[in-house]
Design a protein around this motif. Structure first.
Motif, PDB file in Angstrom:
ATOM      1  N   ALA A  30     -30.936  10.218  41.729  1.00  0.00           N
ATOM      2  CA  ALA A  30     -29.909  10.332  40.697  1.00  0.00           C
ATOM      3  C   ALA A  30     -29.666   8.994  40.006  1.00  0.00           C
ATOM      4  N   LEU A  67     -32.000  13.947  39.023  1.00  0.00           N
ATOM      5  CA  LEU A  67     -31.052  15.062  38.928  1.00  0.00           C
ATOM      6  C   LEU A  67     -29.884  14.751  37.986  1.00  0.00           C
ATOM      7  N   GLY A  68     -29.650  13.477  37.731  1.00  0.00           N
ATOM      8  CA  GLY A  68     -28.595  13.141  36.777  1.00  0.00           C
ATOM      9  C   GLY A  68     -28.995  13.509  35.357  1.00  0.00           C
ATOM     10  N   GLU A  69     -30.303  13.413  35.080  1.00  0.00           N
ATOM     11  CA  GLU A  69     -30.802  13.703  33.733  1.00  0.00           C
ATOM     12  C   GLU A  69     -31.303  15.137  33.608  1.00  0.00           C
ATOM     13  N   ASP A  70     -31.577  15.758  34.741  1.00  0.00           N
ATOM     14  CA  ASP A  70     -32.137  17.105  34.727  1.00  0.00           C
ATOM     15  C   ASP A  70     -31.251  18.018  35.571  1.00  0.00           C
ATOM     16  N   GLN A  71     -30.070  18.294  35.020  1.00  0.00           N
ATOM     17  CA  GLN A  71     -29.053  19.057  35.752  1.00  0.00           C
ATOM     18  C   GLN A  71     -29.552  20.429  36.197  1.00  0.00           C
ATOM     19  N   LYS A  92     -32.125  21.203  37.562  1.00  0.00           N
ATOM     20  CA  LYS A  92     -32.863  21.151  38.823  1.00  0.00           C
ATOM     21  C   LYS A  92     -31.950  20.980  40.049  1.00  0.00           C
ATOM     22  N   VAL A  93     -30.652  20.750  39.815  1.00  0.00           N
ATOM     23  CA  VAL A  93     -29.744  20.525  40.949  1.00  0.00           C
ATOM     24  C   VAL A  93     -29.740  21.741  41.878  1.00  0.00           C
ATOM     25  N   LEU A 126     -23.359  15.899  42.149  1.00  0.00           N
ATOM     26  CA  LEU A 126     -24.256  15.909  40.987  1.00  0.00           C
ATOM     27  C   LEU A 126     -24.093  17.164  40.150  1.00  0.00           C
ATOM     28  N   LYS A 127     -23.232  18.071  40.634  1.00  0.00           N
ATOM     29  CA  LYS A 127     -23.037  19.304  39.875  1.00  0.00           C
ATOM     30  C   LYS A 127     -22.138  19.034  38.691  1.00  0.00           C
ATOM     31  N   ALA A 128     -22.549  19.542  37.568  1.00  0.00           N
ATOM     32  CA  ALA A 128     -21.802  19.266  36.334  1.00  0.00           C
ATOM     33  C   ALA A 128     -20.425  19.933  36.376  1.00  0.00           C
TER      34      ALA A 128
END
Lengths: 77, 77
Positions: A9, A35-39, A41-42, A75-77
């Motif tokens: 992340a 995972l920060g840029e590709d939410q 994929k979380v 990391l979940k939005a």
């Protein structure tokens, strides 16, 4: 052979671990996912068993949690 | 190149991680040390920064704590 997937992340702990892992393994055998840029994929990572990052999911499906950067739930939005 | 050192204590988490690490890396580049059987190395590992096992100390001196099997303090005789 399937690739391993390294989830991170962007945190300092993640970047440091990524550099070590890529230098120790065949870098071509590792897919790196931020995972920060590709939410999107979380959820995929979580289903694979990833509880925190950085983590390496091996071709056999095992999850190696390497040090601790951030919880997957953070990391979940 | 110096070898990486994989410290473990024979626990199930350790053995599983060892198998994954040795299959992903060049096994010849990894020295495996069983701290349960080689108590004299516990202090060496601790000085290298190992806080729990299994852990991989890389040639650059970084410590990658991989999952969690046992605390280093639990391995002291």
């Amino acid at each position: 052979m399937n690739k391993s997937i390294f989830y991170h992340a962007g945190c300092p702990v993640c970047v440091s671990a990524e550099q070590e892992i890529l230098s120790l393994m065949n870098a071509n055998a590792v897919e790196v996912i931020h995972l920060g840029e590709d939410q999107a994929k979380v959820g995929v990572a979580e289903q694979a068993g990833v509880q925190s990052v950085p983590a390496l999911v091996t071709p056999s499906g095992q999850v190696l949690h390497i040090n601790f950067g951030a919880s997957i739930s953070d990391l979940k939005a």
